[in-house]
Design a protein around this motif. Sequence first.
Motif, PDB file in Angstrom:
ATOM      1  N   THR A  20      -9.432  28.744  22.707  1.00 44.06           N
ATOM      2  CA  THR A  20     -10.625  29.742  22.913  1.00 44.06           C
ATOM      3  C   THR A  20     -11.812  29.364  23.648  1.00 44.06           C
ATOM      4  N   LEU A  21     -12.174  28.079  23.250  1.00 40.26           N
ATOM      5  CA  LEU A  21     -13.377  27.439  23.766  1.00 40.26           C
ATOM      6  C   LEU A  21     -12.875  26.331  24.634  1.00 40.26           C
ATOM      7  N   VAL A  22     -11.879  25.589  24.039  1.00 34.24           N
ATOM      8  CA  VAL A  22     -11.561  24.165  24.637  1.00 34.24           C
ATOM      9  C   VAL A  22     -10.002  24.343  25.022  1.00 34.24           C
ATOM     10  N   ASP A  23      -9.644  23.666  26.060  1.00 32.11           N
ATOM     11  CA  ASP A  23      -8.237  23.755  26.675  1.00 32.11           C
ATOM     12  C   ASP A  23      -7.444  22.645  25.889  1.00 32.11           C
ATOM     13  N   SER A  24      -7.065  22.965  24.536  1.00 37.33           N
ATOM     14  CA  SER A  24      -6.489  21.812  23.874  1.00 37.33           C
ATOM     15  C   SER A  24      -5.186  22.188  23.211  1.00 37.33           C
ATOM     16  N   VAL A  25      -4.695  23.536  23.658  1.00 31.52           N
ATOM     17  CA  VAL A  25      -3.521  23.951  22.962  1.00 31.52           C
ATOM     18  C   VAL A  25      -2.100  23.037  23.067  1.00 31.52           C
ATOM     19  N   TYR A  26      -2.013  22.863  24.337  1.00 32.95           N
ATOM     20  CA  TYR A  26      -0.817  22.120  24.679  1.00 32.95           C
ATOM     21  C   TYR A  26      -0.800  20.432  24.137  1.00 32.95           C
ATOM     22  N   MET A 167     -18.970  41.183   7.706  1.00 29.10           N
ATOM     23  CA  MET A 167     -18.009  40.886   8.756  1.00 29.10           C
ATOM     24  C   MET A 167     -17.946  42.104   9.467  1.00 29.10           C
ATOM     25  N   ASN A 168     -18.403  43.473   9.213  1.00 33.90           N
ATOM     26  CA  ASN A 168     -18.311  44.492  10.022  1.00 33.90           C
ATOM     27  C   ASN A 168     -19.348  44.551  11.209  1.00 33.90           C
ATOM     28  N   ARG A 169     -20.118  43.558  11.286  1.00 34.29           N
ATOM     29  CA  ARG A 169     -21.176  43.203  12.357  1.00 34.29           C
ATOM     30  C   ARG A 169     -20.724  41.830  13.201  1.00 34.29           C
ATOM     31  N   CYS A 170     -19.478  41.422  12.799  1.00 32.90           N
ATOM     32  CA  CYS A 170     -19.048  40.185  13.554  1.00 32.90           C
ATOM     33  C   CYS A 170     -17.884  40.575  14.698  1.00 32.90           C
ATOM     34  N   VAL A 171     -17.872  39.934  15.650  1.00 30.64           N
ATOM     35  CA  VAL A 171     -16.796  40.077  16.665  1.00 30.64           C
ATOM     36  C   VAL A 171     -16.189  38.676  16.452  1.00 30.64           C
ATOM     37  N   ILE A 172     -14.754  38.733  16.244  1.00 33.49           N
ATOM     38  CA  ILE A 172     -13.806  37.499  16.272  1.00 33.49           C
ATOM     39  C   ILE A 172     -13.221  37.400  17.383  1.00 33.49           C
ATOM     40  N   VAL A 173     -13.295  35.976  18.064  1.00 33.94           N
ATOM     41  CA  VAL A 173     -12.768  35.820  19.521  1.00 33.94           C
ATOM     42  C   VAL A 173     -11.699  34.670  19.153  1.00 33.94           C
ATOM     43  N   GLY A 174     -10.413  34.944  19.442  1.00 34.60           N
ATOM     44  CA  GLY A 174      -9.355  33.867  19.621  1.00 34.60           C
ATOM     45  C   GLY A 174      -8.384  33.860  20.466  1.00 34.60           C
ATOM     46  N   ASP A 175      -7.463  33.031  20.342  1.00 32.03           N
ATOM     47  CA  ASP A 175      -6.467  33.075  21.803  1.00 32.03           C
ATOM     48  C   ASP A 175      -5.105  33.176  21.094  1.00 32.03           C
ATOM     49  N   LEU A 194      -6.554  35.028  27.023  1.00 34.46           N
ATOM     50  CA  LEU A 194      -5.290  34.667  27.485  1.00 34.46           C
ATOM     51  C   LEU A 194      -5.257  33.022  27.623  1.00 34.46           C
ATOM     52  N   SER A 195      -6.088  32.396  27.409  1.00 31.97           N
ATOM     53  CA  SER A 195      -6.430  30.911  27.649  1.00 31.97           C
ATOM     54  C   SER A 195      -5.387  30.019  26.506  1.00 31.97           C
ATOM     55  N   GLY A 196      -5.031  30.548  25.499  1.00 34.94           N
ATOM     56  CA  GLY A 196      -4.159  29.789  24.641  1.00 34.94           C
ATOM     57  C   GLY A 196      -2.719  29.951  25.076  1.00 34.94           C
ATOM     58  N   ASP A 214     -10.574  34.189  29.790  1.00 34.46           N
ATOM     59  CA  ASP A 214     -10.975  33.144  29.337  1.00 34.46           C
ATOM     60  C   ASP A 214     -12.431  33.271  28.686  1.00 34.46           C
ATOM     61  N   PRO A 215     -13.312  32.516  28.373  1.00 34.86           N
ATOM     62  CA  PRO A 215     -14.710  32.619  27.680  1.00 34.86           C
ATOM     63  C   PRO A 215     -15.452  33.313  28.927  1.00 34.86           C
ATOM     64  N   GLY A 216     -15.105  32.794  30.278  1.00 39.73           N
ATOM     65  CA  GLY A 216     -16.168  33.350  31.348  1.00 39.73           C
ATOM     66  C   GLY A 216     -15.960  34.673  31.599  1.00 39.73           C
ATOM     67  N   GLU A 217     -14.693  35.092  31.553  1.00 38.30           N
ATOM     68  CA  GLU A 217     -14.598  36.673  31.638  1.00 38.30           C
ATOM     69  C   GLU A 217     -15.121  37.434  30.601  1.00 38.30           C
ATOM     70  N   LEU A 218     -15.083  36.758  29.522  1.00 36.64           N
ATOM     71  CA  LEU A 218     -15.765  37.559  28.097  1.00 36.64           C
ATOM     72  C   LEU A 218     -17.244  37.753  28.442  1.00 36.64           C
ATOM     73  N   LEU A 219     -17.602  36.571  29.157  1.00 40.11           N
ATOM     74  CA  LEU A 219     -19.337  36.464  29.133  1.00 40.11           C
ATOM     75  C   LEU A 219     -19.581  37.691  29.962  1.00 40.11           C
ATOM     76  N   GLN A 220     -18.829  37.955  31.215  1.00 35.76           N
ATOM     77  CA  GLN A 220     -18.936  38.851  32.157  1.00 35.76           C
ATOM     78  C   GLN A 220     -19.022  40.447  31.658  1.00 35.76           C
ATOM     79  N   HIS A 221     -18.241  40.449  30.439  1.00 37.81           N
ATOM     80  CA  HIS A 221     -17.982  41.681  29.858  1.00 37.81           C
ATOM     81  C   HIS A 221     -18.608  41.800  28.363  1.00 37.81           C
ATOM     82  N   LEU A 222     -19.736  41.201  28.138  1.00 36.75           N
ATOM     83  CA  LEU A 222     -20.077  41.501  26.544  1.00 36.75           C
ATOM     84  C   LEU A 222     -20.563  42.685  26.257  1.00 36.75           C
ATOM     85  N   ASP A 223     -20.952  43.747  27.380  1.00 42.77           N
ATOM     86  CA  ASP A 223     -21.415  44.844  27.064  1.00 42.77           C
ATOM     87  C   ASP A 223     -20.178  45.766  26.302  1.00 42.77           C
TER      88      ASP A 223
END
Length: 236
Positions: A20-26, A167-175, A194-196, A214-223
């Motif tokens: 999600t934040l670090v490329d470490s899955v593989y 929790m109803n004010r939280c956005v959970i981000v995962g791969d 999709l980065s995982g 990835d996180p970069g695309e999420l940053l562009q669409h935070l709205d």
Amino acid sequence: MERALRRNRGLAFLFDLDGTLVDSVYQHVLAWREATQAAGIELPVWRIHRQIGMSGGLMLAALSRETGRSLSKQDVERIQGVHAEVYAKQAPSLRVLPGALELLDALRTHRVPHAIATSGRLQSARHALRLLKLSTDVPIITRDDVRFAKPDPDLFLAAAKRLRVPMNRCVIVGDSVWDLLAARRAFALSVGLLSGGYGREELERAGAYRVYQDPGELLQHLDEVGLRISASTASS
């Protein structure tokens, strides 16, 4: 900026770590393969990858079910120990995913509460966490802190509690589908990345409100998830 702070008041982000934040899955996948092989368990890499994101103990239980081989508590502890050793050797190959540092910096700049919630134990998670340059006020919840890891919601519930945000004010981000299943069980909005290695349809079926590369695309669409930060403001 003050208007943005008022609009974003109460919203928080809870992030998974690996994939999600670090490329470490593989790296985790290969470490689990070596650890299971050392225990005499032969599994194709893709089967191991499908379980990444849940707790190590639960993953081994699932793999044990698939292979028909029972594992004792000692077997599980031995396999987990080998995994931690092998993964630590691969730590130099870990990289931050595109946009991860910029996303975290934007949240910090706009005073949006955020936390890390990972199914990994701190012994292994510290290698990835070191790359994120987190401020000391960002809560980090690991497998060591809760009774059950993903797909149970305990990690995210603990993270939200540390932030003092419902929790109803939280956005959970995962791969992984396990992140999103845990989010559903916590009654929180979730975003898939999709980065995982999981596919878009899999993440959507698991409950993702939106899916980004990835996180970069999420940053562009935070709205799109209710956060009023423009791309230009976030990167300045």
